[in-house]
Design a protein around this motif. Structure first.
Motif, PDB file in Angstrom:
ATOM      1  N   MET A   1      47.611  31.602  36.789  1.00 14.97           N
ATOM      2  CA  MET A   1      46.355  31.539  37.138  1.00 14.97           C
ATOM      3  C   MET A   1      46.143  30.112  37.941  1.00 14.97           C
ATOM      4  N   ASN A   2      45.302  30.331  38.698  1.00 14.32           N
ATOM      5  CA  ASN A   2      44.822  29.028  39.671  1.00 14.32           C
ATOM      6  C   ASN A   2      43.713  28.362  38.796  1.00 14.32           C
ATOM      7  N   ALA A   3      43.276  27.233  39.353  1.00 13.89           N
ATOM      8  CA  ALA A   3      41.831  26.682  38.928  1.00 13.89           C
ATOM      9  C   ALA A   3      40.855  27.469  38.585  1.00 13.89           C
ATOM     10  N   PRO A  15      43.269  36.025  38.717  1.00 19.21           N
ATOM     11  CA  PRO A  15      44.700  36.556  38.341  1.00 19.21           C
ATOM     12  C   PRO A  15      45.708  36.075  39.363  1.00 19.21           C
ATOM     13  N   ALA A  16      47.028  36.155  38.929  1.00 17.77           N
ATOM     14  CA  ALA A  16      47.923  35.949  40.027  1.00 17.77           C
ATOM     15  C   ALA A  16      48.129  36.946  41.031  1.00 17.77           C
ATOM     16  N   LEU A  17      47.829  38.214  40.830  1.00 17.77           N
ATOM     17  CA  LEU A  17      47.746  39.393  41.843  1.00 17.77           C
ATOM     18  C   LEU A  17      47.036  38.910  42.803  1.00 17.77           C
ATOM     19  N   VAL A  18      45.813  38.374  42.523  1.00 17.27           N
ATOM     20  CA  VAL A  18      44.740  37.862  43.445  1.00 17.27           C
ATOM     21  C   VAL A  18      45.217  36.696  44.190  1.00 17.27           C
ATOM     22  N   THR A  19      45.663  35.674  43.344  1.00 19.18           N
ATOM     23  CA  THR A  19      45.881  34.512  44.011  1.00 19.18           C
ATOM     24  C   THR A  19      47.089  34.459  45.242  1.00 19.18           C
ATOM     25  N   ARG A  24      41.338  37.288  52.534  1.00 19.54           N
ATOM     26  CA  ARG A  24      40.368  38.206  52.636  1.00 19.54           C
ATOM     27  C   ARG A  24      40.336  38.843  51.526  1.00 19.54           C
ATOM     28  N   THR A  25      41.231  39.238  50.730  1.00 18.69           N
ATOM     29  CA  THR A  25      41.341  39.903  49.398  1.00 18.69           C
ATOM     30  C   THR A  25      40.566  38.865  48.409  1.00 18.69           C
ATOM     31  N   ARG A  26      41.155  37.706  48.405  1.00 22.20           N
ATOM     32  CA  ARG A  26      40.563  36.587  47.438  1.00 22.20           C
ATOM     33  C   ARG A  26      39.003  36.581  47.420  1.00 22.20           C
ATOM     34  N   ILE A  27      38.495  36.583  48.703  1.00 30.70           N
ATOM     35  CA  ILE A  27      37.037  36.429  48.909  1.00 30.70           C
ATOM     36  C   ILE A  27      36.352  37.818  48.433  1.00 30.70           C
ATOM     37  N   ARG A  28      36.892  39.029  48.888  1.00 27.31           N
ATOM     38  CA  ARG A  28      36.367  40.166  48.278  1.00 27.31           C
ATOM     39  C   ARG A  28      36.324  40.144  47.017  1.00 27.31           C
ATOM     40  N   PHE A  29      37.406  39.994  46.175  1.00 24.47           N
ATOM     41  CA  PHE A  29      37.389  40.096  44.661  1.00 24.47           C
ATOM     42  C   PHE A  29      36.323  39.114  44.059  1.00 24.47           C
ATOM     43  N   LEU A  30      36.206  37.706  44.857  1.00 21.40           N
ATOM     44  CA  LEU A  30      35.071  36.893  44.031  1.00 21.40           C
ATOM     45  C   LEU A  30      33.800  37.357  44.563  1.00 21.40           C
ATOM     46  N   GLU A  31      33.588  38.018  45.569  1.00 19.53           N
ATOM     47  CA  GLU A  31      32.247  38.624  45.935  1.00 19.53           C
ATOM     48  C   GLU A  31      31.791  39.545  44.908  1.00 19.53           C
ATOM     49  N   SER A  64      51.409  43.737  43.820  1.00 17.73           N
ATOM     50  CA  SER A  64      50.121  43.703  44.568  1.00 17.73           C
ATOM     51  C   SER A  64      49.250  44.555  44.037  1.00 17.73           C
ATOM     52  N   LEU A  65      47.903  44.509  44.375  1.00 17.75           N
ATOM     53  CA  LEU A  65      46.798  45.125  44.133  1.00 17.75           C
ATOM     54  C   LEU A  65      46.947  46.732  44.694  1.00 17.75           C
ATOM     55  N   ALA A  66      47.662  46.758  45.930  1.00 14.41           N
ATOM     56  CA  ALA A  66      47.682  48.001  46.533  1.00 14.41           C
ATOM     57  C   ALA A  66      48.890  48.851  45.730  1.00 14.41           C
ATOM     58  N   ALA A  67      49.609  48.376  45.049  1.00  6.15           N
ATOM     59  CA  ALA A  67      50.660  49.107  44.253  1.00  6.15           C
ATOM     60  C   ALA A  67      50.054  49.517  42.839  1.00  6.15           C
TER      61      ALA A  67
END
Length: 319
Positions: A1-3, A15-19, A24-31, A64-67
């Motif tokens: 996990m990040n901060a 989550p680590a998979l998002v980090t 673009r993926t991180r932003i979409r996840f947070l949005e 990964s998320l796609a997997a």
């Protein structure tokens, strides 16, 4: 996990998979949590579900998320079913479906792996919220010492939930201006889920509790929170809104002091008020309107009049 990332109403651990994914993926996840989910309680529940699932996926070798495929979701749901109740499993599956729908629309993943996964069967005909007898609720309220700010606040908050059928979230969201005079009676304005505003006149007992609280604690700023924490230093109201967890702890503490053994919570008073109203001749349709339910089917979950019948029938077993 990040901060943790700060979002409206709280923070979110990535989550680590998002980090490990691209920006673009991180932003979409947070949005998804910042823009798509508006209710703070839903946001917390969905964030927990997403974090738990993606952490589970990482621990099972998903890179990964796609997997992520339906088999991963199904296996996670199967494990969850052995640990938590069916409604919790269904809620968490709904969170994952909603999240991946959002990611599919944003072209982050090609498909929604949760779309084809079925949750556990769960049929609800009777609510599980503990309910108090009218005499118990009265005894609890009357046992509160109102010599100080804490007592006045607690009596007013419990009274509001009992007499107006208010959800704890709506009660704690009230500002001082949400208690107002109309047609020579005190009214209360509740800010319900989905941005709905619900206004109703106060029962004469609730009117007494709210007026004593507002006058006794000197609540004059109309925009300030109605229910607040108590300062440890002064034992008087602070400017900090009362958190829901603190309200729950207060309710349990007051019930114990009143000699009530039932493991009650904040929702108990909503169910107690509805059941008492119906026992005294109120109609299900009016109860639904007062509780701001869109369907009487929801209100029926709070109707515990059949408990009396069940108890009476049990006592017929005489040896």
């Amino acid at each position: 996990m990040n901060a943790p990332v700060v979002l409206p109403g709280g923070s979110l651990q990535l989550p680590a998979l998002v980090t490990a994914a691209d920006g673009r993926t991180r932003i979409r996840f947070l949005e998804f949590f910042a823009a798509e989910i508006r209710n703070a309680n839903t946001r917390r529940a969905y964030a927990r579900a997403a974090g738990d699932f993606l952490t589970w996926c990482e621990s099972h070798g998903v890179g990964s998320l796609a997997a992520i495929v339906p088999m991963h979701v199904a296996a996670w749901i199967e494990e969850l079913g052995r640990e938590v109740a069916a409604p919790t499993v269904k809620q968490r599956l709904a969170a994952i479906r909603h999240l991946f729908d959002w990611l599919v629309v944003g072209q982050i993943v090609p498909h929604n792996p949760a779309a084809s996964v079925r949750g556990p069967a769960h049929v609800v005909r009777r609510g599980r919220t503990p309910v108090l007898e009218a005499s118990e609720a009265k005894a609890l309220i009357e046992s509160i010492d109102i010599a100080g700010d804490a007592g006045l606040r607690d009596r007013a908050l419990i009274g509001l939930m009992v007499y107006s059928f208010a959800r704890i979230g709506a009660a704690l969201a009230c500002r001082v201006e949400d208690v107002f005079v109309q047609n020579r009676r005190l009214w209360v304005r509740l800010h319900e889920k989905g941005g709905k505003r619900h206004e109703m006149p106060c029962h004469h007992q609730l009117e007494e509790y709210l007026q004593a609280y507002i006058d006794g604690c000197g609540l004059t700023d109309p925009r300030s929170p109605l229910f607040r924490t108590i300062s440890r230093a002064t034992k008087q109201l602070s400017e900090t809104p009362l958190p829901q967890a603190n309200a729950w702890a207060m309710v349990r503490r007051r019930a114990k002091a009143a000699g009530i053994d039932t493991a009650i919570g904040n929702h108990t008073f909503r169910a107690t008020g509805i059941t008492t109203y119906l026992k005294n001749g109120g109609t299900l349709e009016n109860a639904a309107a007062m509780a701001n339910h869109s369907s009487t089917r929801t209100t029926q979950l709070y109707d515990r009049r059949k408990d009396d019948i069940t108890l009476a029938e049990v006592e017929r077993v005489r040896l």
